[in-house]
Design a protein around this motif. Sequence first.
Motif, mmCIF file in Angstrom:
data_model
loop_
_atom_site.group_PDB
_atom_site.id
_atom_site.type_symbol
_atom_site.label_atom_id
_atom_site.label_comp_id
_atom_site.label_asym_id
_atom_site.label_seq_id
_atom_site.Cartn_x
_atom_site.Cartn_y
_atom_site.Cartn_z
ATOM 1 N N ARG A 60 -1.967 -1.454 -2.040
ATOM 2 C CA ARG A 60 -1.633 -2.815 -2.467
ATOM 3 C C ARG A 60 -2.869 -3.627 -2.838
ATOM 4 O O ARG A 60 -2.855 -4.364 -3.815
ATOM 5 N N CYS A 61 -3.943 -3.485 -2.077
ATOM 6 C CA CYS A 61 -5.153 -4.268 -2.362
ATOM 7 C C CYS A 61 -5.759 -3.905 -3.718
ATOM 8 O O CYS A 61 -6.408 -4.727 -4.356
ATOM 9 N N ARG A 97 -3.997 -5.289 -7.534
ATOM 10 C CA ARG A 97 -4.355 -6.531 -8.223
ATOM 11 C C ARG A 97 -5.491 -6.339 -9.217
ATOM 12 O O ARG A 97 -5.827 -7.268 -9.942
#
Length: 168
Positions: A124-125, A128
Amino acid sequence: MASVTLLIVFPFLMAYAAARDLLTMTIPNAVSLLLLLGFAIFAGATGLWGWDLVGHLGAGAATLVVTFGLFAFRIIGGGDAKLAAATAVWIGFDRLGEYLVVASLAGGALTLAILVARAHPLPRCLGRLPFALHLHDAKTGVPYGIALSLGALIVIPETMTWARMMAP
């Protein structure tokens, strides 16, 4: 002047090419042109002329022919082909085979690492980061400029170019 070109300009351009390829999947033509300009300055500063100079230019030309063949078959990108050729001018024929083997091994390891990463969900990090999303996409190629740059930085200290710079 020769040591500045080899010890600062060459590694900086290799690192820039690798980072740019990782982030954008492109290697600007300016990088290859600056490598060639840097080599011209290095050659002039160290008195590299005659058959030695022809050998270095021949290594670049031979590499360009082979890598553009690979580009024509969509095996590598055009920026990779130009970067390999400009780097080969610095390496020369004396260590060209070693450079190509090291870059190929690094490229194989990089490709395997990317394939393994693509087989798993993107953390998830990293989701972006546009470059991470693009690199994780199975339709995206491999930023081979990283392997070419790593190979160059590993092999250049073993070359006649390096020995010429280190000569008193």
